[in-house]
Design a protein around this motif. Structure first.
Motif, PDB file in Angstrom:
ATOM      1  N   ARG A 267      -0.568  -0.646  -6.324  1.00 61.27           N
ATOM      2  CA  ARG A 267      -0.897  -1.731  -5.399  1.00 61.27           C
ATOM      3  C   ARG A 267       0.313  -2.656  -5.259  1.00 61.27           C
TER       4      ARG A 267
ATOM      5  N   THR B 147       1.336  -6.338  -3.673  1.00 57.20           N
ATOM      6  CA  THR B 147       0.708  -7.590  -3.234  1.00 57.20           C
ATOM      7  C   THR B 147       1.786  -8.616  -2.920  1.00 57.20           C
TER       8      THR B 147
ATOM      9  N   VAL C 178       3.287  -3.537   9.663  1.00 57.58           N
ATOM     10  CA  VAL C 178       2.850  -3.295   8.282  1.00 57.58           C
ATOM     11  C   VAL C 178       1.622  -2.386   8.258  1.00 57.58           C
ATOM     12  N   GLN C 179       0.672  -2.659   9.156  1.00 59.66           N
ATOM     13  CA  GLN C 179      -0.562  -1.860   9.211  1.00 59.66           C
ATOM     14  C   GLN C 179      -0.251  -0.400   9.547  1.00 59.66           C
TER      15      GLN C 179
ATOM     16  N   ALA D  39       1.567   1.392   6.615  1.00 57.16           N
ATOM     17  CA  ALA D  39       0.609   1.658   5.539  1.00 57.16           C
ATOM     18  C   ALA D  39      -0.269   2.856   5.874  1.00 57.16           C
TER      19      ALA D  39
ATOM     20  N   ALA E 158      -2.322   4.436   2.965  1.00 55.54           N
ATOM     21  CA  ALA E 158      -2.635   3.257   2.161  1.00 55.54           C
ATOM     22  C   ALA E 158      -3.600   2.349   2.922  1.00 55.54           C
ATOM     23  N   GLN E 159      -4.260   1.475   2.167  1.00 49.41           N
ATOM     24  CA  GLN E 159      -5.187   0.509   2.744  1.00 49.41           C
ATOM     25  C   GLN E 159      -4.570  -0.882   2.672  1.00 49.41           C
ATOM     26  N   VAL E 160      -4.745  -1.666   3.753  1.00 53.49           N
ATOM     27  CA  VAL E 160      -4.206  -3.021   3.820  1.00 53.49           C
ATOM     28  C   VAL E 160      -5.375  -4.006   3.842  1.00 53.49           C
TER      29      VAL E 160
ATOM     30  N   GLU F 220      -2.675  -7.351   0.366  1.00 53.09           N
ATOM     31  CA  GLU F 220      -2.703  -6.283  -0.630  1.00 53.09           C
ATOM     32  C   GLU F 220      -2.603  -4.927   0.074  1.00 53.09           C
ATOM     33  N   ILE F 221      -1.718  -4.081  -0.433  1.00 56.63           N
ATOM     34  CA  ILE F 221      -1.557  -2.714   0.098  1.00 56.63           C
ATOM     35  C   ILE F 221      -1.788  -1.767  -1.071  1.00 56.63           C
TER      36      ILE F 221
END
Length: 480
Positions: free
Chosen positions: A403, A405, A443-444, A447, A452-454, A467-468
């Motif tokens: 993660r 952050t 960024v979205q 990810a 990955a989840q944002v 948080e990613i």
């Protein structure tokens, strides 16, 4: 200049006169070789069958010859002797040599060759039919038939009669049968090949409707579909449909970039024209200086907007999908990336810090796009957190998943706008800072490329917390 061709067996390189591969010729080649093998196998089977038949006929004749010789010796008072004429007929063979022997239990060999001795395992009596066996005489294999009869000269004696012949005539008869059957077999194979050639030629015409349908297209990238597509080429058409889908995505991305660029650059370009006309209409130093200041800010805005648009387009481009991801330890590379931005943080009056974990945080990713994602997060924090704020970058584990952050103690974002932070061109109302509204959208997208989840959250001190959460790297790559 000659063109290199792939090194394939000749069977696979069936080319047309212009050097292109021909599916028609390739299919015929695949069928011609098995048909020729079938002709060879059929010839071997025919020869074997003919030889079996020839052996059967010659064995029957050989047994009849022994019976005839027995009748001749039993009915004629010849003193168990064979006339010269009978001897000639028994030994005569225009292509080889025949053998015979007449032996008495009491007097031994009476006529013929002594090498025609039946094997010890062969039991003969007067009442049994002639027995056949194989042996070798003068290094030539022969087939022999033998029988026993009572002696006409001595009632207490018995004679053993044996006649043998070479195998030459048997093989000759089998060859004759084979030569008679080969033309018929060849004609049959030729007929089958002609039917196959015609069938392949007619069968390939099933592609004509599909070819005509595709030929009528100009700029249509819609899927081909499975309506009139033969099952055998469905994998090809579905692959083409996948290519069309990627092309549609790229064209849509291009159109979106053009639309976004036109929308975002229209305002600064219009402002540039207004201030340029203002400086031209009033050339006083104060007006020109003020116009140049506005032109400088608008130019910087246009430059940043175009840079962000290009970054967003790269993040959305399917080109990155084909790249093999690298094995990256976030706990090692993130501090290196942050060190490049320390001077900007100091200039902005922001305390930029890092908090890592004790063990590696492995992910599968691309270092360049990760750098771009982190840069956008830091830019967002430096721009909106304000002077004398604290920005902390943390790498840790969440349920065994790496993660990343980034949290600041700035004014933060109202809760009702947190869910929209990843949207393109969205800017929080009342923020008071100029921006493109693309940084968090980039960024979205990056990810998402890393699976990955944002999460956009409210920080512990009221600021923004991003948080990613990445999926862990594959085990086999981490152990290597």
């Amino acid at each position: 200049m000659s063109r290199d061709r792939p090194s394939q067996p000749w069977l696979y390189r069936k080319l047309t006169p212009d050097g292109r591969q021909s599916l028609h010729r390739r299919l015929l080649s695949f069928l011609l070789v098995p048909l020729m093998l079938m002709l060879l196998i059929e010839s071997l089977v025919t020869y074997t069958g003919a030889l079996v038949y020839s052996n059967h006929v010659h064995d029957s004749d050989l047994a009849d010859s022994v019976v005839t010789l027995a009748e001749m010796l039993s009915k004629q008072d010849m003193g168990d002797q064979i006339s010269p004429q009978a001897r000639f007929l028994l030994e005569f063979d225009p292509q080889g040599h025949n053998y015979f022997s007449v032996s008495s239990d009491k007097r031994g060999l009476l006529a013929g060759t002594s090498e025609l001795r039946p094997p010890a395992s062969l039991t003969l009596t007067v009442d049994t039919a002639p027995r056949l066996y194989d042996l070798v005489i003068d290094r030539r294999p022969v087939r022999a038939a033998t029988a026993r009869i009572p002696s006409s000269h001595d009632p207490g004696d018995e004679l053993t009669l044996t006649i043998a012949e070479t195998l030459h005539d048997r093989h000759e008869r089998a060859k004759e049968i084979l030569l008679l059957s080969i033309p018929a077999q060849a004609m049959l194979i030729a007929g089958v090949f002609a039917l196959v050639w015609y069938g392949v030629r007619i069968g390939l015409r099933v592609l004509d409707p599909l070819t005509e349908r595709l030929a009528t297209r100009e700029h249509d990238l819609a899927p081909i579909g499975d309506a009139d597509v033969p099952v055998e080429i469905l994998p090809l058409t579905r692959t083409i449909d996948g290519l069309f889908a990627r092309l549609r995505g790229m064209l849509a991305l291009q159109d979106r970039f053009i639309a976004d660029a036109a929308h975002q650059l229209r305002t600064p370009l219009a402002g540039l024209r207004v201030h340029l006309e203002r400086a031209q209409s009033d050339p006083t130093p104060a007006t020109v200086h003020d116009a140049f200041e506005h032109i400088g800010r608008l130019t910087h805005r246009a430059s940043r907007t175009s840079t962000q648009l290009l970054a967003l387009t790269r993040a959305q481009s399917p080109e990155h999908e084909s790249r093999v991801p690298d094995l990256i330890d976030l706990n090692r590379v993130v501090p290196e990336m942050l060190s490049l931005r320390v001077h900007e943080a100091l200039a902005a009056g922001v305390d930029l810090g890092y908090d890592g974990c004790d063990k590696p945080a492995w992910i599968d990713g691309d270092r360049n796009t990760l750098q771009e994602m982190l840069d956008n997060l830091i830019d967002n924090a430096l721009r909106y957190a304000g002077r004398r704020s604290i920005v902390t970058v943390t790498v840790d584990q969440l349920d065994h998943r790496p993660r990343l952050t980034i949290e600041d103690n700035g004014p933060g974002v109202p809760p009702e706008f947190l869910a929209r932070l990843g949207e393109r061109f969205f800017r929080v109302p009342g923020s008071g800072e100029e921006g493109t509204g693309l940084g968090l959208a980039i960024v979205q997208r990056i990810a998402e490329r890393h699976a990955a989840q944002v999460f956009f959250l409210r920080g512990n001190e009221g600021g923004l917390r991003v948080e990613i959460v990445f999926p862990g790297a594959r085990t086999e790559r981490r152990e290597r």
